[in-house]
Design an enzyme around this catalytic site. Sequence first.
Site, PDB file in Angstrom:
ATOM      1  N   HIS A 119       2.096   2.260   7.939  1.00 44.33           N
ATOM      2  CA  HIS A 119       2.301   3.697   8.122  1.00 44.33           C
ATOM      3  C   HIS A 119       3.382   3.965   9.169  1.00 44.33           C
ATOM      4  CE1 HIS A 119      -1.710   3.430   6.325  1.00 44.33           C
ATOM      5  NE2 HIS A 119      -1.561   4.692   5.939  1.00 44.33           N
ATOM      6  N   ASP A 174       3.618   4.679   4.621  1.00 46.40           N
ATOM      7  CA  ASP A 174       3.023   5.944   4.190  1.00 46.40           C
ATOM      8  C   ASP A 174       3.041   7.008   5.287  1.00 46.40           C
ATOM      9  OD1 ASP A 174       2.436   4.521   1.927  1.00 46.40           O
ATOM     10  OD2 ASP A 174       0.300   4.999   1.921  1.00 46.40           O
TER      11      ASP A 174
END
Length: 240
Positions: free
Chosen positions: A203, A56
């Site tokens: 992430h 992400d």
Amino acid sequence: MKGMKWLCLLIVLICSCFFTHINASADLIKRKEVEPTGQVVWEVPTSKKVIALTFDDGPDPKYTPQVLELLKQYGGHATFFEIGYRMEQYPEIVKQVVQAGHELGNHSMTHQYANKTGVKYMSLDIIKADQIIQKYQPDRLKLFRPPGGYIDTALLQETKQLGYKVVLWSYHQETKDYTLPGAQVIADHIIRNARNGDIVLLHDGGGDRSQTILALKSILPALKQKGFQFVTVSELLHIQ
């Protein structure tokens, strides 16, 4: 009496905060109610040793290329839930992701939380990010991950109308790598809890992701040794 007055006021404030929290959370989706509809995915039950790594908050010019290199080294593919304005900032990185055979997911245009903006704002945010994604990866399954994982029934209905499937992540695989708990902590958590059909949240953007990169250097070989294949979310959804 004065002390009692302040005590009563404190109790009222606490109760007010409690009930406000309850009311604000009342419309958030409940997994047991939504999962049977197939509109939201946390993981995919399967007997096959496959796992979907997702990243992400990218693209990031420093960390995304490192993730791509590691995935290439271990023959894996992943899904990158990218933020629209960052895709505009780093178009070359987006191209690298797609050219390497990975998948783009929609993480909204500005990364605002749905519980703070409302469904109309989020709908426009999704559409704007979608317009960018379509330039690089048209005519693919549309996957949306709401920032912070916040989604209520109104937004769920809106994403359905926009042709999106909502993808969250396996709760037992939430490493919170963004809190920088340590590369070994991240790696140990994912390796220890790995199950067939997991969707793992990591992430590659939004801050210092050096711990995530270091963790991947342990995660990828360890899971591969266990027999896992690294697939995109779309591939995972089509596994029988």
